[in-house]
Design a protein around this motif. Structure first.
Motif, short mmCIF file in Angstrom:
data_model
loop_
_atom_site.label_atom_id
_atom_site.label_comp_id
_atom_site.label_asym_id
_atom_site.label_seq_id
_atom_site.Cartn_x
_atom_site.Cartn_y
_atom_site.Cartn_z
N ALA A 4 0.84 -1.20 0.00
CA ALA A 4 0.00 0.00 0.00
C ALA A 4 0.87 1.24 0.00
O ALA A 4 1.91 1.30 0.66
CB ALA A 4 -0.91 0.00 1.24
N SER A 5 0.45 2.24 -0.79
CA SER A 5 1.21 3.48 -0.88
C SER A 5 1.13 4.23 0.44
O SER A 5 0.12 4.23 1.13
CB SER A 5 0.65 4.35 -2.01
OG SER A 5 1.27 5.62 -2.00
N GLY A 6 2.22 4.90 0.76
CA GLY A 6 2.25 5.67 1.99
C GLY A 6 1.67 7.05 1.85
O GLY A 6 1.56 7.78 2.84
N MET A 7 1.28 7.47 0.63
CA MET A 7 0.75 8.82 0.39
C MET A 7 -0.68 8.71 -0.12
O MET A 7 -0.97 7.92 -1.02
CB MET A 7 1.63 9.55 -0.63
CG MET A 7 1.38 11.04 -0.70
SD MET A 7 2.58 11.83 -1.80
CE MET A 7 2.17 13.55 -1.56
N ARG A 8 -1.55 9.51 0.46
CA ARG A 8 -2.94 9.46 0.05
C ARG A 8 -3.13 10.06 -1.35
O ARG A 8 -2.34 10.90 -1.80
CB ARG A 8 -3.81 10.20 1.06
CG ARG A 8 -3.82 9.55 2.43
CD ARG A 8 -4.81 10.25 3.35
NE ARG A 8 -4.51 11.66 3.52
CZ ARG A 8 -5.24 12.47 4.26
NH1 ARG A 8 -6.33 12.02 4.86
NH2 ARG A 8 -4.91 13.75 4.38
N LEU A 9 -4.25 9.66 -1.98
CA LEU A 9 -4.53 10.12 -3.34
C LEU A 9 -4.71 11.64 -3.39
O LEU A 9 -4.20 12.31 -4.29
CB LEU A 9 -5.80 9.42 -3.86
CG LEU A 9 -6.31 9.89 -5.22
CD1 LEU A 9 -5.26 9.61 -6.30
CD2 LEU A 9 -7.63 9.21 -5.56
N THR A 10 -5.44 12.21 -2.43
CA THR A 10 -5.66 13.65 -2.43
C THR A 10 -4.34 14.41 -2.29
O THR A 10 -4.11 15.41 -2.97
CB THR A 10 -6.61 14.02 -1.28
OG1 THR A 10 -7.81 13.26 -1.40
CG2 THR A 10 -6.94 15.50 -1.30
N ASN A 11 -3.50 13.92 -1.40
CA ASN A 11 -2.20 14.58 -1.24
C ASN A 11 -1.37 14.51 -2.51
O ASN A 11 -0.64 15.44 -2.85
CB ASN A 11 -1.43 13.94 -0.07
CG ASN A 11 -2.07 14.25 1.27
OD1 ASN A 11 -2.87 15.16 1.37
ND2 ASN A 11 -1.74 13.46 2.28
N VAL A 14 -2.95 17.13 -4.92
CA VAL A 14 -2.66 18.48 -4.45
C VAL A 14 -1.20 18.82 -4.70
O VAL A 14 -0.86 19.92 -5.17
CB VAL A 14 -3.02 18.60 -2.95
CG1 VAL A 14 -2.45 19.88 -2.36
CG2 VAL A 14 -4.53 18.57 -2.77
N ALA A 15 -0.33 17.89 -4.38
CA ALA A 15 1.09 18.13 -4.61
C ALA A 15 1.39 18.32 -6.10
O ALA A 15 2.18 19.20 -6.49
CB ALA A 15 1.92 16.97 -4.04
N PHE A 16 0.75 17.52 -6.95
CA PHE A 16 0.99 17.62 -8.38
C PHE A 16 0.51 18.97 -8.93
O PHE A 16 1.24 19.66 -9.65
CB PHE A 16 0.27 16.47 -9.10
CG PHE A 16 0.35 16.54 -10.59
CD1 PHE A 16 1.53 16.22 -11.27
CD2 PHE A 16 -0.75 16.93 -11.34
CE1 PHE A 16 1.59 16.30 -12.64
CE2 PHE A 16 -0.69 17.00 -12.72
CZ PHE A 16 0.49 16.68 -13.37
N VAL A 17 -0.74 19.35 -8.57
CA VAL A 17 -1.27 20.63 -9.08
C VAL A 17 -0.46 21.80 -8.54
O VAL A 17 -0.15 22.75 -9.28
CB VAL A 17 -2.76 20.75 -8.70
CG1 VAL A 17 -3.30 22.12 -9.09
CG2 VAL A 17 -3.58 19.66 -9.37
N MET A 159 -7.32 23.93 -4.45
CA MET A 159 -6.91 22.79 -3.62
C MET A 159 -8.02 22.40 -2.66
O MET A 159 -8.29 21.20 -2.44
CB MET A 159 -5.64 23.15 -2.84
CG MET A 159 -4.40 23.39 -3.69
SD MET A 159 -3.93 21.97 -4.72
CE MET A 159 -4.59 22.48 -6.31
N ASP A 160 -8.68 23.40 -2.08
CA ASP A 160 -9.78 23.09 -1.16
C ASP A 160 -10.92 22.42 -1.90
O ASP A 160 -11.53 21.45 -1.40
CB ASP A 160 -10.25 24.39 -0.51
CG ASP A 160 -11.38 24.15 0.48
OD1 ASP A 160 -11.13 23.52 1.53
OD2 ASP A 160 -12.52 24.57 0.19
N TRP A 161 -11.24 22.89 -3.07
CA TRP A 161 -12.28 22.25 -3.88
C TRP A 161 -11.91 20.82 -4.24
O TRP A 161 -12.74 19.91 -4.19
CB TRP A 161 -12.51 23.07 -5.14
CG TRP A 161 -13.56 22.49 -6.05
CD1 TRP A 161 -14.90 22.65 -5.98
CD2 TRP A 161 -13.31 21.62 -7.17
NE1 TRP A 161 -15.53 21.96 -6.98
CE2 TRP A 161 -14.58 21.31 -7.73
CE3 TRP A 161 -12.16 21.09 -7.74
CZ2 TRP A 161 -14.71 20.49 -8.82
CZ3 TRP A 161 -12.29 20.25 -8.85
CH2 TRP A 161 -13.56 19.96 -9.38
#
Length: 656
Positions: A4-11, A14-17, A159-161
């Protein structure tokens, strides 16, 4: 194997954008700065070209060359020209040097021009680049600053959206992490906000089917064991299980007990006259009475040996206690009113015989049958005991046991023996500590003989407290490669004071020591008091200790507890292992237990392995490890001399 990845999908999104936007701002900033600088350079070059053109025209006019020294310095100063030289190969015609202070001369813009109207003459200039002395101005940079601020605000809102839109996927991912951590039962049904909804619904359905499959498998395994070892009408053991337990007891050292046969006379006539339903009802009534009477005797086995015959194995009980039990049993059966054609005063008879280690099972059953026939010859409801020389009349009563145990505890507790447990590949797993006590004569008494007395006098917590204290002391003084397993009784774990003491003692122990400590709990008591044992087992596992379920298969229970308490090891009862190479029913039981543990991390250990044939069959069945005299005998875990000295001090006389 995937992890399992240690980083969440949202993070991740957000990091990419954020990275893309920052890179875009950086590229625009660099491009604007380069363009701004290029425009300044072009402007300076264009301006200096005009100055040079004026100088060229004035030098071509004889009157203009004479007045150049009057107007040229003002023009050069207005044009930010620091130095200027007009000359030819013959020498310098005119030179100018400004008085402006420079912090860094290396920033000056140097240029050289050939005069078109004055061939052979050149102009060399050093000028200050444009915008060098300019600082940040809100008014001048307000538009750029506003644009950057708008981009940042838009980025924050975006990012909030994005987080709000992907909240459902975060819930689904969090649920997946909990399931991978083993918390399936707590996450059977997902939140309604989980997204994608199809994946959430599919996961709900798969978990529900998995749970049902596990329960069905547990029911099927229990069904197999029940039909193999239990009587379907009364729920008592059948003949196969009784013979197995009796044979196992006779092969153990320093064990004794009694075998009691109860037979219903004229069973065939009752079956023919009243039918199977009424006959079965009588069998159930008799089985209920027997089951209630044996509750006060631990380790007792009740079996429906034949259609109209019950057998009871009463281990580690003196002859006096056996006689009292038989009298109580006969009185209880006399209160039953058997249907006709059974005679109320002559329908039930009991035969008793005593047995000890080393005797043959077939001879014991023949003696019990002879005693039962003798009781039938009396012509009334009665019981008869087979006459034997050894009937264990010298066994202790509860008062003598309490006195002996009090003295043992006051002198430091029981003597500890140990027996190693090894895995199939030969690597050691841990050493199980086995309790022994010494009597007034200094003779060692095995746990199988005195644990019944410990339970009767209520000393379970004191016994377990002494053993745990010694085990922790041994672990702290031994190398970090050594692991120890300690037996705990369910009766002690049901006492809140003992559990509190155990928790406080373990909390004061380093984690490295606790990781080498295992606790063994009997399967029968664990399943019987599962709700009370669940928080205790979680506490032991949470503190870093390993959990072992001992005596598995001694009683026929559901194996659903394996998924519930998350044990590390399960130890099969020695009666299942004894001569397993000759007993197909025991092999079926072991296969069922291994199947119940197949989709978990639980390892199955066979206890009581005596020879290579048993071990070979167990390995073929798939057990993970073994324990018994085939690998290593029981050896003392303490100094023998110290134990004898304690015994001499205890009883005040020489012991052998």
């Amino acid at each position: 194997m995937r992890k399992a990845s240690g980083m969440r999908l949202t993070n991740r999104l957000v990091a990419f954008v954020t990275l893309i936007v920052i890179c875009a701002i950086f590229v625009i900033f660099i491009g604007g700065a380069v363009t701004f600088r290029k425009l300044g350079q072009d402007y300076l070059t264009h301006y200096l070209d005009g100055v040079v053109e004026v100088i060229d025209q004035e030098l071509a006019d004889p009157q203009g060359s004479q007045a150049i020294s009057r107007w040229l310095p003002k023009l050069l100063k207005a044009s930010n020209v620091v130095e200027l030289e007009v000359g030819s190969e013959a020498g310098v015609v005119y030179a100018f040097k400004g008085l402006q202070p420079l912090t860094d001369p290396s920033i000056l813009h140097r240029s050289r021009y050939d005069l078109e109207h004055n061939p052979g003459f050149t102009v060399t200039m050093k000028s200050i680049p444009p915008y060098t002395e300019f600082t940040y101005s809100i008014g001048a940079m307000s538009s750029i600053s506003l644009a950057v601020a708008i981009i940042i605000l838009g980025l924050i809102w975006g990012m909030d959206w994005l987080r709000r839109q992907l909240h459902g996927s975060e819930l689904l991912e969090h649920r997946g992490r909990l399931i991978l951590a083993g918390r399936v039962e707590e996450n059977e049904v997902g939140d309604e906000q989980e997204w994608p909804a199809t994946a959430s619904l599919a996961l709900d359905k798969m978990i529900a089917e998995l749970k049902d499959a596990r329960q069905e498998r547990s029911r099927f395994d229990t069904f197999i064991r029940t039909h193999t070892f239990l009587d379907q009408l009364t729920g008592a053991a059948n003949r196969v299980l009784f013979d197995s337990r009796l044979q196992s007891m006779l092969q153990d050292q320093e064990t004794h007990g009694a075998v009691i046969l109860i037979r219903i006379t004229d069973w065939e006539e009752l079956l023919a006259d009243k039918g199977k339903a009424e006959a079965d009802e009588l069998i159930q009534d008799v089985g209920g009475i027997l089951s209630n009477l044996i509750q006060r005797y631990p380790d007792t086995v009740l079996s429906r040996y034949f259609d109209a015959e019950f057998a009871i194995l009463l281990p580690q009980q003196p002859a006096k206690e056996v006689k009292q039990f038989c009298n109580a049993l006969m009185n209880a059966l006399d209160r039953l009113s058997p249907p006709a054609p059974l005679e109320p005063d002559n329908w039930c008879h009991i035969g008793v015989t005593y047995c000890a280690s080393g005797e043959r099972r077939g001879r014991i059953m023949d003696e019990a049958d002879m005693a039962l026939r003798s009781a039938q010859l009396q012509g009334t409801n009665s019981w008869y005991a087979f006459k034997k020389d050894q009937q264990f009349e010298d066994a202790r009563g509860s008062v003598r046991w309490r006195t002996l145990l009090d003295a043992i505890f006051s002198s430091g507790g029981p003597v500890l023996y140990q027996q190693p447990v090894q895995l199939v590949d030969g690597s050691p797993l841990h050493r199980e500590l086995l309790s022994r006590i010494r009597d007034e004569n200094g003779m060692l008494i095995k746990a199988s003989r005195f644990l019944t007395a410990v339970e009767q006098v209520g000393f379970n917590a004191r016994m377990d407290q002494c053993v745990v204290t010694k085990a922790l002391h041994m672990l702290k003084s031994e190398p970090i490669t050594e692991s120890i397993s300690v037996n705990l009784s369910v009766e002690a774990l049901l006492e809140k004071n003992f559990v509190k003491w155990l928790r406080d003692e373990l909390l004061q122990t380093p984690r490295t020591v606790l990781n080498r400590l295992s606790f063994e709990i009997p399967e029968g008591g664990l399943v019987k008091h599962l709700d009370a044992m669940r928080p205790v087992t979680r506490m032991l596992v949470g503190l870093g200790c390993k959990l072992v379920v001992d005596q598995a298969g001694r009683t026929i229970v559901s194996t659903h507890y394996i998924k519930d308490i998350r044990a590390d090891y399960i130890k099969l009862h020695r009666s299942l292992v004894r001569e397993i190479n000759l007993r197909q029913e025991n092999q079926l039981f072991v296969r069922s237990m291994l199947g119940a543990c197949a989709d978990s991390d639980v390892q199955v250990i066979a206890v009581g392995v005596e020879n290579a044939n048993e071990w070979q069959v167990l390995k073929q069945l798939g057990v993970n490890g073994g324990q018994g005299r085939y690998f290593s005998p029981e050896i003392s875990a303490e100094h023998e001399s110290e134990s004898k000295n304690n015994t001499r001090k205890l009883f005040g006389k020489n012991t052998s």
